[in-house]
Write a protein that holds these residues in place. Structure first.
Motif, mmCIF file in Angstrom:
data_model
loop_
_atom_site.group_PDB
_atom_site.id
_atom_site.type_symbol
_atom_site.label_atom_id
_atom_site.label_comp_id
_atom_site.label_asym_id
_atom_site.label_seq_id
_atom_site.Cartn_x
_atom_site.Cartn_y
_atom_site.Cartn_z
ATOM 1 N N HIS A 1 -1.360 12.888 11.289
ATOM 2 C CA HIS A 1 0.036 12.494 11.521
ATOM 3 C C HIS A 1 0.110 11.327 12.504
ATOM 4 O O HIS A 1 0.740 10.295 12.220
ATOM 5 C CB HIS A 1 0.805 13.698 12.059
ATOM 6 N N SER A 2 -0.545 11.461 13.645
ATOM 7 C CA SER A 2 -0.504 10.422 14.683
ATOM 8 C C SER A 2 -1.234 9.158 14.251
ATOM 9 O O SER A 2 -0.793 8.039 14.542
ATOM 10 C CB SER A 2 -1.123 10.961 15.978
ATOM 11 N N GLY B 1 -1.567 8.134 11.246
ATOM 12 C CA GLY B 1 -0.732 7.463 10.254
ATOM 13 C C GLY B 1 0.246 6.514 10.925
ATOM 14 O O GLY B 1 0.434 5.368 10.480
ATOM 15 N N ILE B 2 0.866 6.973 12.017
ATOM 16 C CA ILE B 2 1.773 6.113 12.788
ATOM 17 C C ILE B 2 1.004 4.920 13.352
ATOM 18 O O ILE B 2 1.485 3.784 13.319
ATOM 19 C CB ILE B 2 2.420 6.895 13.958
ATOM 20 N N TYR C 1 0.275 2.375 10.705
ATOM 21 C CA TYR C 1 1.532 1.732 10.329
ATOM 22 C C TYR C 1 1.999 0.745 11.405
ATOM 23 O O TYR C 1 2.459 -0.354 11.106
ATOM 24 C CB TYR C 1 2.591 2.817 10.091
ATOM 25 N N SER D 1 -9.071 11.283 9.072
ATOM 26 C CA SER D 1 -7.791 11.872 8.668
ATOM 27 C C SER D 1 -7.992 12.840 7.511
ATOM 28 O O SER D 1 -7.440 13.951 7.505
ATOM 29 C CB SER D 1 -6.797 10.780 8.259
ATOM 30 N N ALA E 1 0.165 3.783 5.123
ATOM 31 C CA ALA E 1 0.245 4.602 6.339
ATOM 32 C C ALA E 1 1.661 5.117 6.572
ATOM 33 O O ALA E 1 1.842 6.250 7.031
ATOM 34 C CB ALA E 1 -0.223 3.795 7.545
ATOM 35 N N LYS E 2 2.658 4.311 6.247
ATOM 36 C CA LYS E 2 4.045 4.760 6.408
ATOM 37 C C LYS E 2 4.334 5.946 5.500
ATOM 38 O O LYS E 2 4.931 6.948 5.922
ATOM 39 C CB LYS E 2 5.013 3.618 6.110
ATOM 40 N N TYR F 1 2.092 7.961 4.263
ATOM 41 C CA TYR F 1 1.209 9.035 4.722
ATOM 42 C C TYR F 1 1.829 9.777 5.900
ATOM 43 O O TYR F 1 1.847 11.014 5.945
ATOM 44 C CB TYR F 1 -0.119 8.413 5.135
ATOM 45 N N PHE F 2 2.339 9.012 6.849
ATOM 46 C CA PHE F 2 2.989 9.589 8.025
ATOM 47 C C PHE F 2 4.250 10.369 7.636
ATOM 48 O O PHE F 2 4.468 11.495 8.092
ATOM 49 C CB PHE F 2 3.334 8.482 9.018
ATOM 50 N N SER G 1 3.511 13.679 6.129
ATOM 51 C CA SER G 1 3.083 14.670 7.116
ATOM 52 C C SER G 1 4.288 15.355 7.755
ATOM 53 O O SER G 1 4.248 16.552 8.038
ATOM 54 C CB SER G 1 2.205 14.021 8.184
#
Length: 292
Positions: free
Chosen positions: A175-176, A178-179, A182, A208, A260-261, A263-264, A267
């Motif tokens: 989660h983190s 991914g941010i 991004y 990840s 990544a956006k 993905y985040f 989550s």
């Protein structure tokens, strides 16, 4: 002016921790919800988390001014002074801890203290600026709210509490990161040694994927130990399978920020759906497997 104080508490983080506290409470309640206890637990936890977020704003003033998404925060713009912010944090924290101590129980209070201390001291003041392991350290604070919710009802730390603590901590990593992928340029400009910046985006994708699989394996323990039903087993694993799929296609992504956006955001959807699913995926009576 009230809006500035509200944003000091980081509403997005408050909502996320509200949801996970709710999930832990629902899991322990097994369909029999004490709504007054639920309200006090949610309010107390939210106030403690808000207090920690305000302190984090004070600590991160120098970092925030270098990041596009945080450069307009009140402390950076000096529309609120650090002294006033710390006073605000103290009021929030005292109210939150008092609610958990006097109206919930020592377990909930203890995990609130653990989450607060880790977030403020071990994460914000130390590891965020100095080590690649910052996300692992910070995950302890992120995993505390669901355990607060769970122990508020159970009044003990059992196998289910351990499993959700471990699982929600493992969830924090992908989660983190991914941010961080991004917002890669923000983290790089601020000199924060988070995994994608300190190592590489490719290594971040590999780790990840590993953490997503570990998250799924650990939380399946809730079914194995008899705390949840077959509905939970099916829905949870379908959702995790899609998160694994998103992890895998990340290796072929043409644009890492776009991937990544997504993905985040997934989550967030997964952990929200998971937390609410505990309100109807329980098994009654629940097994009694205390640890302490």
């Amino acid at each position: 002016m009230l809006k500035k104080y509200l944003f000091l508490t980081k509403p997005g983080i408050l909502f996320g921790n509200f949801v996970t506290t709710l999930g832990g409470f629902f899991l322990a309640a097994q369909g029999s919800v004490d709504f007054l206890l639920l309200l006090i637990t949610l309010l107390g936890t939210t106030l403690v988390v808000a207090s920690g977020c305000v302190v984090n704003n004070v600590i991160d003033q120098d970092i925030d001014q270098k990041m596009q998404r945080t450069m307009n925060r009140a402390l950076v713009k000096k529309t609120i002074s650090p002294t006033v912010a710390l006073l605000f944090s103290a009021v929030l924290g005292l109210l939150g801890f008092a609610l958990l101590w006097f109206f919930v129980n020592a377990y909930a209070f203890g995990f609130a203290v653990l989450g607060f201390v880790v977030y403020v001291i071990f994460y914000s003041l130390w590891s965020k600026r100095t080590t690649i392991h910052q996300t692992v350290i910070g995950s302890i604070s992120g995993a505390s709210p669901p355990v607060i919710g769970y122990t508020a009802v159970s009044n003990e730390f059992d196998v289910a509490a351990l499993l959700i603590f471990l699982a929600y901590a493992l969830w924090q990593m992908p989660h983190s990161w991914g941010i961080a992928v991004y917002r890669f340029d923000d983290y790089k400009n601020a000199g924060i040694p988070i995994l994608p910046v300190a190592r590489s985006i490719y290594r971040t994708k590999v780790e990840s994927l590993i953490y997503v699989i570990l998250f799924a394996l650990v939380l399946n323990g809730l079914y194995c130990f008899g705390y949840t039903n077959i509905f939970f087993l099916i829905i949870f694993n379908v959702m995790c399978a899609y998160w694994v799929y998103l992890s895998l296609i990340g290796f072929k992504a043409e644009n890492d920020q776009v991937w990544a956006k997504k993905y985040f955001l997934y989550s967030v959807i997964l952990i929200t759906a998971l937390s609410f699913s505990f309100s109807f995926s329980y098994v009654s009576p629940a097994p009694h497997l205390p640890i302490f």
